[in-house]
Design a protein around this motif. Sequence first.
Motif, mmCIF file in Angstrom:
data_model
loop_
_atom_site.group_PDB
_atom_site.id
_atom_site.type_symbol
_atom_site.label_atom_id
_atom_site.label_comp_id
_atom_site.label_asym_id
_atom_site.label_seq_id
_atom_site.Cartn_x
_atom_site.Cartn_y
_atom_site.Cartn_z
ATOM 1 N N SER A 144 66.728 7.264 59.361
ATOM 2 C CA SER A 144 66.864 7.149 60.842
ATOM 3 C C SER A 144 67.471 8.936 61.026
ATOM 4 C CB SER A 144 68.214 6.718 60.951
ATOM 5 O OG SER A 144 69.382 6.717 59.813
ATOM 6 N N GLY A 145 68.523 9.753 59.962
ATOM 7 C CA GLY A 145 69.271 10.871 59.981
ATOM 8 C C GLY A 145 70.658 10.567 60.825
ATOM 9 N N GLY A 146 71.363 9.202 60.898
ATOM 10 C CA GLY A 146 72.211 8.629 61.234
ATOM 11 C C GLY A 146 73.253 8.162 59.831
ATOM 12 N N THR A 147 72.937 8.152 59.117
ATOM 13 C CA THR A 147 73.483 7.946 57.505
ATOM 14 C C THR A 147 74.368 8.041 57.549
ATOM 15 O OG1 THR A 147 71.071 6.987 56.628
ATOM 16 C CG2 THR A 147 73.196 6.242 55.380
ATOM 17 N N VAL A 148 75.499 7.079 57.694
ATOM 18 C CA VAL A 148 77.687 7.824 57.643
ATOM 19 C C VAL A 148 77.461 8.197 55.736
ATOM 20 C CG1 VAL A 148 78.373 5.187 56.926
ATOM 21 C CG2 VAL A 148 79.530 7.162 58.062
ATOM 22 N N GLU A 149 76.996 7.745 54.872
ATOM 23 C CA GLU A 149 77.098 8.230 53.488
ATOM 24 C C GLU A 149 76.576 9.290 53.826
ATOM 25 O OE1 GLU A 149 76.795 2.868 53.189
ATOM 26 O OE2 GLU A 149 75.720 5.662 54.580
ATOM 27 N N THR A 150 75.529 10.041 53.599
ATOM 28 C CA THR A 150 74.649 10.954 53.645
ATOM 29 C C THR A 150 75.080 11.789 54.537
ATOM 30 O OG1 THR A 150 73.019 9.583 53.204
ATOM 31 C CG2 THR A 150 71.994 11.724 53.867
ATOM 32 N N ASP A 151 76.021 11.327 56.084
ATOM 33 C CA ASP A 151 76.390 13.054 56.759
ATOM 34 C C ASP A 151 77.601 13.291 56.390
ATOM 35 O OD1 ASP A 151 76.004 14.059 59.452
ATOM 36 O OD2 ASP A 151 78.249 13.522 59.471
ATOM 37 N N SER A 152 78.435 12.533 55.546
ATOM 38 C CA SER A 152 79.677 12.430 54.585
ATOM 39 C C SER A 152 79.460 13.392 53.402
ATOM 40 C CB SER A 152 79.851 11.615 54.287
ATOM 41 O OG SER A 152 80.800 11.121 55.769
ATOM 42 N N HIS A 153 77.950 13.096 52.670
ATOM 43 C CA HIS A 153 77.890 14.434 51.729
ATOM 44 C C HIS A 153 78.129 15.609 52.294
ATOM 45 C CE1 HIS A 153 76.803 10.132 50.156
ATOM 46 N NE2 HIS A 153 78.574 10.411 49.712
ATOM 47 N N PRO A 181 61.176 12.605 62.155
ATOM 48 C CA PRO A 181 60.528 13.320 62.667
ATOM 49 C C PRO A 181 61.693 12.943 64.334
ATOM 50 C CG PRO A 181 58.238 12.943 62.460
ATOM 51 C CD PRO A 181 59.298 12.132 61.984
ATOM 52 N N GLY A 182 62.114 13.871 65.000
ATOM 53 C CA GLY A 182 63.114 13.507 66.628
ATOM 54 C C GLY A 182 64.194 12.767 65.329
ATOM 55 N N SER A 183 64.899 12.914 64.272
ATOM 56 C CA SER A 183 66.362 12.067 64.379
ATOM 57 C C SER A 183 67.373 13.212 64.635
ATOM 58 C CB SER A 183 66.414 11.987 63.092
ATOM 59 O OG SER A 183 66.485 12.389 61.804
ATOM 60 N N PRO A 184 68.218 13.171 64.506
ATOM 61 C CA PRO A 184 69.684 13.338 64.518
ATOM 62 C C PRO A 184 69.795 14.522 62.869
ATOM 63 C CG PRO A 184 70.023 11.659 65.006
ATOM 64 C CD PRO A 184 69.190 11.316 64.623
ATOM 65 N N LEU A 185 69.691 13.943 62.502
ATOM 66 C CA LEU A 185 69.286 15.265 61.086
ATOM 67 C C LEU A 185 68.624 16.715 61.220
ATOM 68 C CD1 LEU A 185 70.430 16.029 58.543
ATOM 69 C CD2 LEU A 185 69.175 13.722 56.825
ATOM 70 N N GLU A 186 67.078 16.220 61.799
ATOM 71 C CA GLU A 186 66.384 17.205 61.717
ATOM 72 C C GLU A 186 67.411 18.681 62.073
ATOM 73 O OE1 GLU A 186 61.811 18.385 64.133
ATOM 74 O OE2 GLU A 186 62.830 16.409 64.465
ATOM 75 N N ASP A 200 56.801 10.501 56.997
ATOM 76 C CA ASP A 200 56.230 9.714 57.403
ATOM 77 C C ASP A 200 56.557 8.532 58.075
ATOM 78 O OD1 ASP A 200 54.261 8.301 58.579
ATOM 79 O OD2 ASP A 200 52.790 8.623 56.233
ATOM 80 N N PRO A 201 56.907 9.042 59.394
ATOM 81 C CA PRO A 201 57.969 7.843 60.699
ATOM 82 C C PRO A 201 57.155 5.816 60.824
ATOM 83 C CG PRO A 201 56.625 9.491 62.077
ATOM 84 C CD PRO A 201 56.027 9.843 59.896
ATOM 85 N N ASP A 202 55.764 6.341 59.586
ATOM 86 C CA ASP A 202 55.117 4.784 59.662
ATOM 87 C C ASP A 202 55.160 4.371 58.414
ATOM 88 O OD1 ASP A 202 53.936 5.249 62.640
ATOM 89 O OD2 ASP A 202 52.671 5.677 61.883
ATOM 90 N N VAL A 203 56.383 4.238 56.832
ATOM 91 C CA VAL A 203 56.898 3.760 56.441
ATOM 92 C C VAL A 203 58.196 3.966 56.631
ATOM 93 C CG1 VAL A 203 56.677 4.137 54.182
ATOM 94 C CG2 VAL A 203 55.180 5.360 54.742
ATOM 95 N N GLY A 204 58.422 2.652 55.971
ATOM 96 C CA GLY A 204 59.523 2.417 56.378
ATOM 97 C C GLY A 204 60.865 2.357 54.851
ATOM 98 N N GLY A 205 62.594 2.895 54.390
ATOM 99 C CA GLY A 205 62.737 3.818 53.697
ATOM 100 C C GLY A 205 61.963 2.939 52.158
ATOM 101 N N ARG A 206 62.486 1.624 51.798
ATOM 102 C CA ARG A 206 62.579 0.699 50.523
ATOM 103 C C ARG A 206 61.067 1.200 50.269
ATOM 104 N NH1 ARG A 206 63.740 -2.963 54.592
ATOM 105 N NH2 ARG A 206 62.245 -4.941 55.276
ATOM 106 N N TYR A 207 60.067 1.536 51.372
ATOM 107 C CA TYR A 207 58.579 1.461 50.538
ATOM 108 C C TYR A 207 57.778 2.877 50.666
ATOM 109 C CZ TYR A 207 58.086 -3.642 51.564
ATOM 110 O OH TYR A 207 58.010 -5.080 52.199
ATOM 111 N N ALA A 208 59.128 3.695 50.494
ATOM 112 C CA ALA A 208 58.643 5.286 50.895
ATOM 113 C C ALA A 208 58.492 6.000 49.648
ATOM 114 C CB ALA A 208 59.982 6.191 51.518
ATOM 115 N N ALA A 209 58.914 5.417 48.403
ATOM 116 C CA ALA A 209 58.655 5.669 47.189
ATOM 117 C C ALA A 209 57.762 7.729 47.317
ATOM 118 C CB ALA A 209 57.949 4.789 46.056
#
Length: 553
Positions: A144-153, A181-186, A200-209
């Motif tokens: 998402s580009g907005g994960t608070v933990e990751t942004d803090s790291h 693509p297009g996330s705030p983190l980009e 790939d925007p068509d893959v959810g995080g938990r399926y993204a291995a």
Amino acid sequence: MSESIEEVVFGGGLTVRVAREVAAAAEPVLAQLLADGVPAKLAAKDATLWGPDAQAEAAIRLGWVDTFQRSRDLLPQLAELCEELADLDHVVLAGMGGSSLAPEVIALTLGKRLTVLDTTDPGQLATALADRLDRTVVVVSSKSGGTVETDSHRRAYLQAFLDSGLSPAEAGRHFVVVTDPGSPLEATGREMGAFVLLADPDVGGRYAALTAFGMVPTALAGVDVAELLDQAEEFATTLTGDTGNPAFTLGAVLGAAALRGRDKLALVDDGSGITGLGDWAEQLIAESTGKQGSGILPVVVETPISAGATGSDVLTATIGGALGVGAVPGSGVVPHVSVNGPLGAQFLCWEVATAVAGRVLGIDPFDQPNVTESKQNTNKILDEGLPAATPSFTEGAIVGYGEANSLETASLEGALRALLGATGEHGYLAVMAYLDRFADADTAKLRELLAAASGRPVTFGWAPRFLHSTGQYHKGGPQAGAFLQITGDAAADLAVPGRPYTFGQLQAAQAAGDRQALSGRDRPLLHLHLTDRAKGIAQLLDVAARLQSHKER
């Protein structure tokens, strides 16, 4: 557990073995899946497979079905990136849930060093920041580009690089951003001068291995990621067949068992060469199925004979690498299901099986409707401050708070005994530790002690990583859980640069936010705060061991 393994389904380098009675229960379910043409429809990314309510979400979440092919486009970029950053040999991954669990499994299994930051604990973060900073590359991963933990790291590492004397441009070279693509983190990554790789925007995080989220950090750590794609591609040849289809067999078994009351899934590493796969599968299964009051609860257990690996409502599965000719799965114990094969095949097999189980259970395996609740509570607490709470007892280095369902909390032992009793005949206990998962690692020993003391399945999760995993199941799945939350004073706090809170305050707000979400469902909840972590953990383990001893008498 079963006395004998009856059904053996193998293909693409992976073997699924299923006990006789479990296979018999799954047979009509598998037959219906085949009659409905589900294997071919899934291969064609048919978004109607999970019903009209799930169709819109499924339509943008099925890229994982053939990501082993499309991810090959990343290989030249990864080769260039590894060459460009060859002088930075300490790889730190800042990511949560699907952004961190698969890379950790890959690195552990293949013997590569990767520092995973999926915490807000100030002590754990301070330890990471002090480790080889001049040789560090930080992979900042967030779909998402907005994960608070990751942004803090990201903020903490950027400040550390600047404080070490690097210019902003020099500091930017120490970052690799992986995001949609297009996330705030980009945008942030490009402003920093970081290397940016789009997922790939068509893959959810938990399926993204097997997408950029799994491949970028592990390639930088020295993994031959093309081999994982090769393993998945070989396994994919089995997915459209009516016979010799291990993933569909596994999915039918999981779904059929849950419908018949075995809705807890004990995941056991059989010691045959894959490390940590249970933690990854835990998130995949819990977050995909735990909703609408139903679901499958994964329980990661230490060994096939550990407490909590069996039970009338538990399906026991051993997982591991490929077995040699004549080898017997299960490390001496015969499970209901065993899944053995190379890591790339394991990822794809469990993803398919989870999606298939979702169809069997009648739920959407691609959404996570309850994950945001604790996040919203956390944000409100950060704005307004921690809610006041009155301790129920103080005992040694532990302060106890009975948060819900009027647990007896006059003493630590009494409170734990009451909490274990509140699990009921078909419930479970979740232990949630907002601590340092390395310095406070002994806390994890509570899982087996409390499972032995209660006779019920007990899960253990380090926070806040479990919020991106079993946290969805806790709120959206069957309301049968009892919850033990453990927090602790930190030796020192750490600022989150550019934010009006510290890591310690963020950690405390996350714990309080989740307590609010669970208390709002009137679930039994005991909050234990450790005023001295080492002493409190030792004290807690001692009491848990006494409860286990009393149970065994």
